[in-house]
Scaffold this active site. Structure first.
Site: not given
Length: 519
Positions: A236, A254, A288
């Site tokens: 995305v 990020e 993440c």
């Protein structure tokens, strides 16, 4: 008890639900509805950007030290509401309460760091090459910032964007993840009421992903968004970066990570196992910065794997209000995707870490599970030993409680393996040899390096961000993020009373290049 929430534009809740309605449920007890959410559509997002545009100039005219005091107020109000906000984070996304409380602490830390930056938005006075002329630089706000964030850190990560963006004099349109909408609404209230922000300076849009993309595209076409910040998947992020690039903007991205941890023979294996357990399975591996692959030296591989397997099997998993390593998956969509990742396990892999794989149920139990697994969306922690560099499990971020293990012969090979997946967010090395530390630091592609610490764990005053598939080099946190939300303006002021032309009307000193010293 659930609440009803909707988008807020220019200080007013948006009536109706042009994007439909959803229920945000507690993933630890899916029968419990946390909030009834009225979603907006693309027009909602575009309208929020227009409202931000109308409010931005007035906010930029507020002196920067006063904006800094607003940030200070937000930090104190967050602290006063820390336990309530942490409980909401646990209810809505299933993060263990202790972790949720730490996440709320990070908001306060971010506010504490930036409250003084309103007095330190420094420019420079620069000497001119000509007399009676002065040169200056100033930081100006970008304008309207669109912030789109994921739900795995539903309040901390948004603060990394909102606090510096607002401090710098920007107005903001914030779109949190739809599955953490209640957390988003609560944080919005803390910022607006706690900080005393004028209407329209911060706007909340609740929408799904595709609707948000369409709304952002419309707002960019209308010229009402000047900067995009996005935290989420690499796929995305690439779409958003491309969209921003069409408007000559550079998004602050990020993105995901396949974060390596190298374990050398010189290090304490039990300490490395503690780090692997926390960074691999904390937040059910839905960070993440979660550990992707442990790269262990051949000589200690078997010993490390045995210890890691034992620690993972003994780890408490279950009800996030108890003392557990991790709780449920955040949403059913992530549990379903995790099942897909488990389908990548091959015959050459050895699966360890629990009494089963996939969903934890009465028919597929986890020894020592804390609570009722049938009540929520729980998955077994999974260690996959023997991964190879061409395996999908090795190359791709597996968002969930799964950690791969492979081995290496020398540090050069370990660094090469760590870089192969092409991500570059976080990394870790466990070693007692300073030479190995600096060789790893030079060779690793990651934006963040930990030595004898896990791949997870950011501090509010260090730059956070990645390279490669993990981001476009933008950084959050600390003073470095100010470059995302300001634009440098240079001013030259000539008070000589005549036109002085740069590089032309410049005094010259004439050297004697034939000069030599006598022996």
């Amino acid at each position: 008890m659930s609440r009803s929430i909707s988008s807020v534009i220019g200080g007013r809740p948006v009536a109706g639900a042009p994007g439909g309605r959803i229920a945000s449920v507690n993933p630890a007890r899916t029968s419990e509805v946390v909030a009834e959410v009225s979603l907006g559509d693309a027009g909602t997002f575009a309208a929020a950007a227009q409202a931000a545009r109308a409010a931005q100039r007035g906010w930029a005219d507020v002196p920067a030290p006063v904006r800094g005091r607003a940030i200070a107020h937000i930090g104190r109000v967050v602290e006063a509401n820390a336990e309530s906000l942490a409980r909401l984070v646990t209810r809505e996304i299933g993060k263990p309460y202790a972790e949720a409380l730490g996440e709320v602490r990070e908001i306060a830390d971010t506010c504490d760091f930036f409250l003084g930056e309103g007095r330190r938005l420094y420019g420079q006075t620069v000497p001119s090459e000509m007399p009676d002329k002065q040169l200056f630089t100033f930081r100006n706000p970008v304008g309207v910032v669109s912030v789109i964030t994921a739900g795995n850190f539903p309040v901390a990560v948004p603060s990394w964007y909102l606090v510096p963006a607002l401090l710098c004099g920007n107005a903001v349109v914030w779109k949190p993840a739809d599955y953490s909408a209640a957390c988003g609404a609560a944080l919005f209230d803390l910022f607006v009421r706690g900080g005393g922000l004028p209407d329209g300076v911060l706007n909340l849009v609740l929408a799904d992903g595709e609707t948000t993309f369409a709304g952002l595209e419309r707002a960019l076409d209308e010229g009402s968004v000047d900067k995009v910040g996005f935290t989420g998947s690499s796929a995305v992020g690439a779409r958003i970066g491309e969209l921003a690039g069409r408007h000559l903007q550079s998004a602050c991205l990020e993105l995901g990570g396949k974060n390596p941890m190298v374990v050398t023979p010189s290090e304490d294996l039990d300490l490395a196992v503690q780090a692997a357990l926390f960074s691999g399975f904390g937040t059910a591996g839905q960070r993440c910065t979660s550990l992707g692959t442990v790269i262990v030296h051949d000589s200690v591989h078997d010993d490390f794997v045995a210890r890691f397997d034992k620690a993972t099997r003994q780890a408490a998993v279950g009800d996030p209000m108890r003392d557990v390593v991790f709780g449920p998956m955040m949403d059913e969509r992530f549990a379903a995707r995790f099942e897909d990742y488990l389908g990548w396990i091959q015959p050459h892999h050895t699966v360890l870490g629990s009494t089963g794989t996939g969903r934890i149920t009465a028919a597929n139990p986890r020894d020592g599970f804390a609570g009722d697994p049938e009540a929520g969306i729980y998955c077994h922690p999974t260690i996959v030993d023997g991964v190879r560099e061409d395996d999908a499990i090795f190359l791709t971020e597996t968002f969930g409680p799964l950690v791969g293990v492979t081995s290496y012969r020398d540090l050069a090979e370990a660094i090469r393996l760590a870089n192969v997946p092409g991500y570059g967010l976080s990394s870790s090395i466990y070693t007692s040899d300073p030479a190995e530390v600096f060789a790893f630091r030079r060779g690793i592609s990651a934006g963040m390096v930990s030595v004898n610490n896990s791949t997870s764990g950011a501090e509010a005053h260090l730059p956070f961000g990645g390279n490669g598939k993990s981001g476009n080099g933008s950084r959050q946190s600390g003073v470095w993020v100010l470059d995302q939300f300001t634009r440098w303006q240079s001013v030259n002021w000539d008070y000589s009373g005549r036109l002085q032309k740069a590089q032309m009307d410049v005094a010259e000193l004439t050297p004697d290049e034939t000069f030599r010293l006598f022996d």
